[in-house]
Design a protein around this motif. Structure first.
Motif, short mmCIF file in Angstrom:
data_model
loop_
_atom_site.label_atom_id
_atom_site.label_comp_id
_atom_site.label_asym_id
_atom_site.label_seq_id
_atom_site.Cartn_x
_atom_site.Cartn_y
_atom_site.Cartn_z
N SER A 76 0.83 -1.20 0.00
CA SER A 76 0.00 0.00 0.00
C SER A 76 0.87 1.26 0.00
O SER A 76 0.60 2.21 -0.75
N HIS A 93 -4.95 8.65 -1.22
CA HIS A 93 -5.03 8.53 0.23
C HIS A 93 -4.98 7.05 0.61
O HIS A 93 -5.72 6.24 0.05
N ASN A 94 -4.13 6.74 1.57
CA ASN A 94 -4.06 5.36 2.06
C ASN A 94 -3.67 5.31 3.54
O ASN A 94 -3.30 4.26 4.04
N GLY A 95 -3.78 6.44 4.24
CA GLY A 95 -3.41 6.48 5.65
C GLY A 95 -1.96 6.84 5.88
O GLY A 95 -1.54 7.02 7.03
N ALA A 171 -13.93 7.89 9.06
CA ALA A 171 -12.57 7.63 8.59
C ALA A 171 -12.32 6.13 8.58
O ALA A 171 -12.84 5.39 9.41
N PRO A 172 -11.51 5.64 7.61
CA PRO A 172 -11.20 4.21 7.57
C PRO A 172 -10.37 3.79 8.78
O PRO A 172 -9.73 4.60 9.45
N ARG A 173 -10.37 2.51 9.05
CA ARG A 173 -9.53 1.95 10.10
C ARG A 173 -8.07 1.99 9.66
O ARG A 173 -7.76 1.75 8.49
N SER A 174 -7.16 2.31 10.58
CA SER A 174 -5.74 2.39 10.26
C SER A 174 -4.98 1.32 11.04
O SER A 174 -5.25 1.09 12.22
N TRP A 179 -4.38 2.45 5.68
CA TRP A 179 -5.79 2.13 5.85
C TRP A 179 -6.03 0.65 5.54
O TRP A 179 -5.44 0.10 4.60
N SER A 181 -9.28 -2.62 5.71
CA SER A 181 -10.71 -2.88 5.75
C SER A 181 -11.18 -3.07 7.18
O SER A 181 -10.38 -3.18 8.12
N ASP A 464 -15.37 -0.02 3.43
CA ASP A 464 -14.06 -0.03 4.09
C ASP A 464 -13.46 1.37 4.17
O ASP A 464 -12.79 1.72 5.15
N LEU A 465 -13.69 2.17 3.14
CA LEU A 465 -13.08 3.50 3.07
C LEU A 465 -13.94 4.59 3.70
O LEU A 465 -13.51 5.74 3.79
#
Length: 793
Positions: A76, A93-95, A171-174, A179, A181, A464-465
């Motif tokens: 990721s 965006h991916n955290g 906000a997604p889980r980190s 990020w 699921s 998820d997002l």
């Protein structure tokens, strides 16, 4: 005459060459915005903007599955960095927040223009005391590590205020710095393409880039890449439509070629001649649509394969009916006198039906109408001007035509005996349609070939997002950017009340990223000068945790902010804020106003749309757009408009027939055959539970266009028998009957293949037209009987 024929062929060749060049340079699209109104309402305009260039049309949802958590996190991070560096995406965006250090510095430097907490009350002695106490109380919390380094420069906590203000409601889980699921089984990324949603070539290149960058990673063999989003759907739909159209055209072509070879004794020259009107018609249709609209929709292109069904009929009519003595040209002259008037009348009736679509307020429907008008006219004129020149004696040899003609003559006598039972069947179909609930329903999504598995993947990634499809959007409009931002701030104040009342979980607004110039000016004006701020700080910090001399950096920061210029959109360039802002703003141009989008997060409670509309009842510049409702409403309007246009087309068709035939009885027999066939097909589909939509209606138009030709030829037979003055009954023209049967078989075969298509739009056409034109032939033979059938020779 020979010189005229040569001139006609040369002009035809020039036309085909030009049309082929235009076709090769044509831009093909597949987005459903072509099936939205040309002159939309305010709410529909918002939806149209979003479908064509809004953020929803540019989102790419990415998932990485397989391997272990460390491999997914590493992949990721690498993929996110590669996509950001490519320039094909406005935001990724991916955290991973390592790329946002410069953005944090920008926000910190401009916090007094951007923070929602800055006002005159904030910088009174009492306001400063409350703000400092609130900030220092965070030192013992997990946020303390963020507060402590900047406490003396930002004791009022404007940095945290901005962060809270800009954070999404969901906000997604980190995990592991990226990020993931909800169940942690896959890493997820959210990218925004630079290309507009309507730029399918740009979308396709961006998606190919995602796959290529993923494939280059070391962990790629252990992982699975998942990609979804509106652009992914549009690109996949275009590819599917193209592949399906090619397969159908190839399969239909093989079957039609086989039938023609059997019917014309295996003559390749005759086969080539028969295909000239078909190819000319398709090229004429594509070229006309491309010149008029600037592009050709995939559905229109798919519809082009159906043109084979009627265009090849013209060639069959001529090549069989014009058979005469070799090298005399008598067959062409006879057909021009006897057969061409009937074909020409059939062409006019077809054009009447499809010309009504040209006036549609929906570009997609107008495209179908123009394609049909140009294609049929091109095919018919090619038959009239070119085939009579290159094959003046029709088709040599008999092949299976003699047996086909005799068989139809025998079947015609049997069908005439069944006239009343068939009429009763048509009446029963009409009663069933009147008794059953209306089968005309469905929605705009029915035009899309996207499968259920892709929709489920999209919903899973969005969940998820935290980027679930917004069911309702609040849009604000103004003449310029500053006006839109002010309107967004006013609308946000109303939404804040709904959030406080628990009716909304939150919302995103362009004004939260970049306040209006007026609000920035008010915040800057609220900052006291250095002397006044020091005096107030002395009062605010008495007996407090921080002595006022320690806050000298804060005083310097405020003084610097008093001289800062107001921020504009240009100031956001080079930061992720620019992409976030642009995602919620649609620039105006010409007569189109600027629009800002406030996307809502409804939370666990259902959104009360009525209460939302009531909150903005006195704000005409605000539209509350229920996306699903608007789509349903537009489709209903779309279907209604198409139905009205089809009715006017049918009326025009009847008037043309009446003027030409000059007989109400003849008009009734033709209308009875075609109308009964249409009723039986629609009633059968309704009883089978099929939801009928716009393409079924277009299929009816095509059924009438093709079926009326059969009825006209049977009417011609009847008229010739009525005019016969010789001894005994007039012999049946078996060549004419053979041409009708062969034309029907080739057309029905083409449309039967469409009915098997996985693309709903093409399948809908096939479901109606294939059985419809077969019934038109049979019912024409039954309802337009000859007065005295001659014995078959």
């Amino acid at each position: 005459m020979r010189r005229l024929r040569h001139t006609a062929v040369l002009l035809w060749l020039l036309f085909v060459l030009v049309a082929a060049v235009i076709t090769a340079r044509t831009h093909y699209v597949a987005d459903l915005s072509a099936f939205l109104p040309r002159n939309p309402s305010a709410e529909q305009a918002v939806l149209l903007d979003q479908l064509q260039s809004g953020v929803a049309s540019r989102l790419v949802l990415i998932g990485l599955e397989g391997g272990d958590a460390e491999q997914r996190a590493r992949a990721s991070l690498e993929l996110g960095r590669a996509l950001r560096a490519s320039g094909a995406f406005d935001a990724v965006h991916n955290g991973d927040n390592s790329a946002f250090a410069d953005t944090g510095q920008f926000l910190f430097a401009h916090r007094y223009l951007l923070s929602p907490g800055v006002d005159a009350q904030r910088f009174t002695a009492e306001g400063l005391r409350e703000a400092i106490d609130e900030t220092t109380s965070l030192l013992g919390t997990p946020a303390g590590s963020l507060v402590k380094p900047i406490l003396l420069r930002d004791p009022t906590g404007e940095t945290l205020r901005m962060a809270e203000h800009m954070l999404p409601a969901q906000a997604p889980r980190s995990e592991g710095g990226v990020w993931v699921s909800r169940d942690g089984a896959r890493a997820v990324l959210l990218a925004t393409t630079h290309a507009d949603g309507g730029d399918l070539d740009g979308q396709e290149q961006a998606l190919a880039l995602v796959r290529a960058r993923f494939a280059q990673q070391a962990d790629a063999p252990a992982l699975t890449l998942l990609v979804s989003g509106a652009g992914s759907f549009a690109v996949a739909s275009r590819a599917q439509i193209k592949t399906e159209v090619e397969k159908l055209a190839m399969a239909g072509g093989v079957i039609v070629v086989g039938l023609l070879l059997l019917s014309f004794g295996g003559s390749l020259r005759t086969l080539f001649t028969a295909l000239l009107p078909v190819s000319t018609g398709v090229l004429a249709g594509i070229a006309a649509v491309s010149l008029a609209f600037g592009n050709v929709h995939g559905i229109t292109l798919g519809f082009g394969t159906t043109l084979i069904g009627e265009a090849v009929d013209y060639a069959i009519y001529y090549l069989i009916q014009a058979r005469g003595a070799p090298h005399t040209g008598a067959g062409a002259r006879r057909w021009l006198q006897v057969g061409w008037p009937t074909v020409r009348l059939g062409l006019w009736t077809s054009l009447c039906g499809f010309a009504a679509l040209l006036f549609s307020g929906f570009p997609g429907l107008a495209q179908l109408g123009l394609f049909s008008v140009a294609g049929l006219a091109g095919a018919a004129l090619t038959t009239r001007l070119v085939l009579t020149a290159v094959a003046p004696d029709g088709a040599p040899g008999l092949g299976l035509r003699r047996h086909l003609g005799r068989g139809v003559a025998v079947a015609m006598r049997w069908l005439q005996r069944l006239r009343w039972p068939l009429a009763a069947l048509a009446v029963a179909a009409a009663v069933a349609l009147a008794w059953l609930p209306s089968p005309w329903r469905g929605d705009l999504a029915a035009l899309s070939p996207v499968g259920e598995d892709k929709l489920q993947l999209d919903a899973s990634l969005r969940g998820d997002l935290g980027a679930s499809d917004p069911g309702v959007v609040v849009a604000v409009a103004a003449a310029d950017e500053a006006g839109v931002l002010q309107a967004a701030e006013a609308a946000g104040a109303r939404l804040d009340r709904l959030v406080a009342a628990g009716q909304l979980a939150g919302y995103a607004s362009p004004a939260r990223i970049l306040p209006s110039p007026a609000l920035q000016q008010a915040r800057r004006d609220a900052l006291p000068d250095t002397g006044e701020l020091r005096r107030r700080l002395e009062q605010a910090t008495q007996d407090g945790p921080i002595a006022s001399p320690r806050l000298a950096p804060f005083v310097e920061e405020v003084e610097r902010a008093r001289g800062q210029p107001l921020l504009t959109r240009a100031a956001l360039d080079g930061t992720p804020l620019a992409a976030a802002f642009d995602a919620l703003m649609v620039p105006g141009g010409g007569e189109r106003p600027w629009r800002g989008m406030l996307t809502l997060s409804q939370g666990s409670q259902p959104l009360d749309t009525a209460a939302l509309r009531a909150a903005f009842a006195d704000m005409p510049q605000v539209q509350v757009v229920d996306i699903a409702g608007e789509l349903r409403g537009m489709y209903a309007r779309y279907l209604h408009e198409a139905g009205v246009q089809a009715a006017f087309g049918a009326l025009a068709l009847c008037l043309v027939l009446l003027v030409h035939l000059r007989s109400w009885a003849r008009l009734w027999r033709i209308a009875q055959a075609v109308g009964a066939a249409s009723l039986i097909v629609i009633a059968t589909l309704a009883l089978a539970g099929v939801e009928l939509g716009i393409l079924h209606l277009v299929g009816l138009l095509l059924t009438v266009a093709i079926g009326s030709n059969y009825a006209l030829f049977f009417d011609q037979l009847r008229a010739e028998q009525d005019a016969h003055r010789g001894p005994g009954p007039m012999p049946v023209d078996e060549d004419l009957l053979a041409s009708l049967a062969l034309a029907n078989v080739t057309a029905a075969t083409s449309f039967f293949l469409l009915a098997l298509s996985s693309i709903p739009t093409l399948s809908a056409l096939g479901q109606v037209v294939a059985p419809g034109i077969v019934l038109c032939l049979l019912l024409s033979a039954a309802f337009i009987p000859t007065r005295a059938a001659a014995r078959v020779q």
